[in-house]
Scaffold this motif. Structure first.
Motif, PDB file in Angstrom:
ATOM      1  N   UNK A 248       0.813  -1.210   0.000  1.00 20.13           N
ATOM      2  CA  UNK A 248       0.000   0.000   0.000  1.00 20.13           C
ATOM      3  C   UNK A 248       0.848   1.261   0.000  1.00 20.13           C
ATOM      4  N   UNK A 249       2.156   1.080   0.116  1.00 24.29           N
ATOM      5  CA  UNK A 249       3.062   2.228   0.214  1.00 24.29           C
ATOM      6  C   UNK A 249       4.284   1.973  -0.667  1.00 24.29           C
ATOM      7  N   UNK A 250       4.078   1.829  -1.978  1.00 18.91           N
ATOM      8  CA  UNK A 250       5.183   1.437  -2.852  1.00 18.91           C
ATOM      9  C   UNK A 250       6.315   2.448  -2.878  1.00 18.91           C
ATOM     10  N   UNK A 251       6.023   3.719  -2.597  1.00 21.06           N
ATOM     11  CA  UNK A 251       7.091   4.720  -2.614  1.00 21.06           C
ATOM     12  C   UNK A 251       7.898   4.714  -1.327  1.00 21.06           C
ATOM     13  N   UNK A 252       7.425   3.967  -0.298  1.00 24.02           N
ATOM     14  CA  UNK A 252       8.095   3.897   0.996  1.00 24.02           C
ATOM     15  C   UNK A 252       8.398   5.294   1.535  1.00 24.02           C
ATOM     16  N   UNK A 253       7.424   5.899   2.150  1.00 24.12           N
ATOM     17  CA  UNK A 253       7.670   7.170   2.829  1.00 24.12           C
ATOM     18  C   UNK A 253       8.977   7.079   3.600  1.00 24.12           C
ATOM     19  N   UNK A 254       9.790   8.115   3.505  1.00 23.70           N
ATOM     20  CA  UNK A 254      11.069   8.139   4.217  1.00 23.70           C
ATOM     21  C   UNK A 254      10.980   9.093   5.399  1.00 23.70           C
ATOM     22  N   UNK A 255      11.683   8.768   6.455  1.00 21.34           N
ATOM     23  CA  UNK A 255      11.793   9.613   7.641  1.00 21.34           C
ATOM     24  C   UNK A 255      13.275   9.782   7.956  1.00 21.34           C
ATOM     25  N   UNK A 256      13.720  11.030   8.043  1.00 18.91           N
ATOM     26  CA  UNK A 256      15.128  11.308   8.346  1.00 18.91           C
ATOM     27  C   UNK A 256      15.310  11.386   9.852  1.00 18.91           C
ATOM     28  N   UNK A 257      16.327  10.709  10.345  1.00 17.40           N
ATOM     29  CA  UNK A 257      16.651  10.786  11.764  1.00 17.40           C
ATOM     30  C   UNK A 257      18.146  10.596  11.975  1.00 17.40           C
ATOM     31  N   UNK A 258      18.516  10.495  13.241  1.00 12.62           N
ATOM     32  CA  UNK A 258      19.923  10.452  13.649  1.00 12.62           C
ATOM     33  C   UNK A 258      20.427   9.022  13.780  1.00 12.62           C
ATOM     34  N   UNK A 259      21.686   8.765  13.413  1.00 10.40           N
ATOM     35  CA  UNK A 259      22.274   7.455  13.691  1.00 10.40           C
ATOM     36  C   UNK A 259      22.799   7.336  15.119  1.00 10.40           C
ATOM     37  N   UNK A 260      22.765   8.443  15.883  1.00  7.98           N
ATOM     38  CA  UNK A 260      23.306   8.428  17.245  1.00  7.98           C
ATOM     39  C   UNK A 260      22.146   8.576  18.221  1.00  7.98           C
ATOM     40  N   UNK A 261      21.486   7.447  18.475  1.00  7.75           N
ATOM     41  CA  UNK A 261      20.295   7.428  19.313  1.00  7.75           C
ATOM     42  C   UNK A 261      20.050   5.995  19.756  1.00  7.75           C
ATOM     43  N   UNK A 262      19.053   5.811  20.627  1.00  7.26           N
ATOM     44  CA  UNK A 262      18.621   4.475  20.999  1.00  7.26           C
ATOM     45  C   UNK A 262      17.955   3.812  19.792  1.00  7.26           C
TER      46      UNK A 262
ATOM     47  N   UNK B 152      17.944  17.829  -0.197  1.00  6.46           N
ATOM     48  CA  UNK B 152      18.311  18.362  -1.503  1.00  6.46           C
ATOM     49  C   UNK B 152      18.869  17.294  -2.441  1.00  6.46           C
ATOM     50  N   UNK B 153      18.990  16.057  -1.943  1.00  7.34           N
ATOM     51  CA  UNK B 153      19.488  14.944  -2.748  1.00  7.34           C
ATOM     52  C   UNK B 153      18.312  14.183  -3.364  1.00  7.34           C
ATOM     53  N   UNK B 154      18.572  13.210  -4.241  1.00  2.00           N
ATOM     54  CA  UNK B 154      17.473  12.415  -4.805  1.00  2.00           C
ATOM     55  C   UNK B 154      16.607  11.725  -3.749  1.00  2.00           C
ATOM     56  N   UNK B 155      17.197  11.394  -2.590  1.00  2.00           N
ATOM     57  CA  UNK B 155      16.424  10.759  -1.519  1.00  2.00           C
ATOM     58  C   UNK B 155      15.342  11.677  -0.965  1.00  2.00           C
ATOM     59  N   UNK B 156      15.545  12.982  -1.118  1.00  2.00           N
ATOM     60  CA  UNK B 156      14.646  13.941  -0.496  1.00  2.00           C
ATOM     61  C   UNK B 156      13.226  13.868  -1.004  1.00  2.00           C
ATOM     62  N   UNK B 157      13.029  13.380  -2.211  1.00  2.00           N
ATOM     63  CA  UNK B 157      11.690  13.380  -2.802  1.00  2.00           C
ATOM     64  C   UNK B 157      10.696  12.529  -2.020  1.00  2.00           C
ATOM     65  N   UNK B 158      11.180  11.477  -1.356  1.00  2.00           N
ATOM     66  CA  UNK B 158      10.268  10.575  -0.640  1.00  2.00           C
ATOM     67  C   UNK B 158      10.181  10.872   0.851  1.00  2.00           C
ATOM     68  N   UNK B 159      10.871  11.911   1.315  1.00  2.00           N
ATOM     69  CA  UNK B 159      10.882  12.215   2.747  1.00  2.00           C
ATOM     70  C   UNK B 159       9.561  12.862   3.159  1.00  2.00           C
ATOM     71  N   UNK B 160       8.906  12.245   4.118  1.00  2.00           N
ATOM     72  CA  UNK B 160       7.630  12.767   4.614  1.00  2.00           C
ATOM     73  C   UNK B 160       7.782  13.458   5.972  1.00  2.00           C
ATOM     74  N   UNK B 161       8.825  13.076   6.713  1.00  2.00           N
ATOM     75  CA  UNK B 161       8.983  13.638   8.059  1.00  2.00           C
ATOM     76  C   UNK B 161      10.448  13.627   8.458  1.00  2.00           C
ATOM     77  N   UNK B 162      10.759  14.485   9.422  1.00  2.00           N
ATOM     78  CA  UNK B 162      12.064  14.473  10.081  1.00  2.00           C
ATOM     79  C   UNK B 162      11.815  14.187  11.559  1.00  2.00           C
ATOM     80  N   UNK B 163      12.650  13.319  12.121  1.00  2.00           N
ATOM     81  CA  UNK B 163      12.512  12.877  13.505  1.00  2.00           C
ATOM     82  C   UNK B 163      13.772  13.248  14.283  1.00  2.00           C
TER      83      UNK B 163
END
Length: 396
Positions: free
Chosen positions: A89-103, A139-150
């Protein structure tokens, strides 16, 4: 190194729950008894009361209690319709940007709601997600699918919300706060929990506001998001046994809510005590001439952004020869912890995300250098002196 065993006369625990319980024992036991007498153990009146008190504390109209901080993260995103439990149901796979330094839960919750985690590096001064690194992803190609920042308010200090609010305006995305460590923190006077479209809190026993087990909370300014989260936390039901969608069992126990409401009344004082203890640590380290601007020069003390109200969930230094120092403290029965020794992009279970060593140098450097020292409101000044004296002896 100097043999400090004679000068260090006492163990110092990383955390001592008994000291806080001693102060509030009768209030907590009375609150638990009231729940037991009411026989309303799940989503009872104590949950409603705590939700209202927590919403007031966070300066938001809505707060939704749930089973854990991990569930709160999932609820915040799922209620905002990020991702889908069915990838078909989500073929574009909404993307969420977050930190690699977290739990780990920061990323696992994104995956659980059917979205794709995209990582960006941290600000090396605050350890929080870097807005500049996030914008580079947007601003990269990945940005088009980003729906949220965490962004994660790591160690009790809010991320740079001025910059993230500007990103939201430029890129039309949602901002979800991972405020698991930051109840009572603020940015420019606005409480954590009221900064983003939604926020997730954890009340795990080690947190500043802590339950006697697992518990969590979602806050939001959106009535529709609040309504959706309440359905999702109860198996997708608005009416008993009528399931509008696939939800989850993530209800808050009444006993935990009752305990949390007692503690919430004390939290402003406890958080101020943490700030005072942090300032005292700073003074002790400087007096011992242990500090430097980088780990090549000495211990790097925590940095507080002047726009932030820090609640010091953890007091975290950067330390030369960190692992050897930690073992030395352990041998002296002085508590410490590493939050976090392995960045998320290097976790074995997340290898499928496609990142490699060197992709996030600031996060990797932090993972090799950070050390959390004992920090809780009831910590005594003489115990802080013991900790700093032991560290001074190690580097001597």
């Amino acid at each position: 190194m100097t043999d400090v065993s004679k000068s260090v006369s006492q163990p110092v625990p990383m955390l001592d729950f008994s000291r806080q319980f001693h102060e509030i024992r009768f209030e907590v036991l009375n609150a638990i008894e009231e729940v037991c007498l009411s026989q309303k153990f799940i989503l009872g009146p104590q949950v409603t009361s705590f939700e209202q008190s927590a919403a007031t504390a966070c300066a938001v109209p809505h707060a939704v209690g749930c089973a854990s901080g991990t569930d709160a993260l999932w609820l915040a995103m799922a209620a905002a319709n990020i991702g889908s439990p069915d990838p078909g149901l989500n073929p574009s796979r909404d993307a969420v940007i977050t930190s690699p330094f977290s739990f780990f839960a920061t990323v696992s919750a994104i995956l659980r709601c059917g979205a794709r985690p995209v990582l960006a590096d941290i600000d090396p001064a605050t350890y929080n997600l870097s807005p500049a690194a996030v914008e580079a992803v947007l601003d990269s190609p990945q940005g088009a699918s980003v729906k949220a920042v965490l962004p994660v308010h790591l160690y009790g200090q809010c991320a740079d919300w001025d910059a993230f609010a500007a990103l939201k305006g430029r890129h039309d995305l949602l901002l979800i706060e991972d405020a698991a460590q930051a109840f009572g923190a603020a940015w420019n006077g606005i409480p954590a929990g009221a900064l983003g479209d939604a926020a997730a809190f954890s009340f795990y026993p080690t947190k500043n506001l802590s339950a006697f087990g697992d518990a969590g909370l979602l806050t939001t300014t959106s009535a529709s998001l609040d309504d959706h989260a309440r359905i999702l936390r109860a198996h997708g039901m608005r009416r008993r046994y009528y399931h509008e969608e696939i939800g989850w069992n993530s209800r808050l126990d009444s006993i935990q809510a009752a305990i949390l409401e007692v503690k919430l009344r004390y939290l402003p004082r406890w958080n101020q005590q943490r700030r005072d203890l942090a300032a005292n640590y700073d003074q002790l380290f400087r007096a011992a001439k242990l500090t430097g601007g980088t780990v090549q020069d000495g211990i790097v003390l925590p940095f507080t952004d002047p726009r932030a109200t820090h609640v010091f969930h953890q007091y975290v230094i950067r330390a030369p020869r960190r692992d050897a120092l930690r073992q030395y403290l352990t041998d002296l029965q002085i508590g410490s912890e590493i939050y976090y020794p392995v960045p998320l992009h290097l976790q074995e279970s997340l290898a499928f995300l496609g990142y490699k060593a060197g992709d996030f140098p600031h996060s990797e450097a932090a993972a090799a250098e950070v050390l959390a020292l004992p920090m809780y409101p009831e910590l005594r000044e003489d115990e802080q002196q013991t900790v700093v004296e032991a560290i001074r002896a190690f580097y001597a």
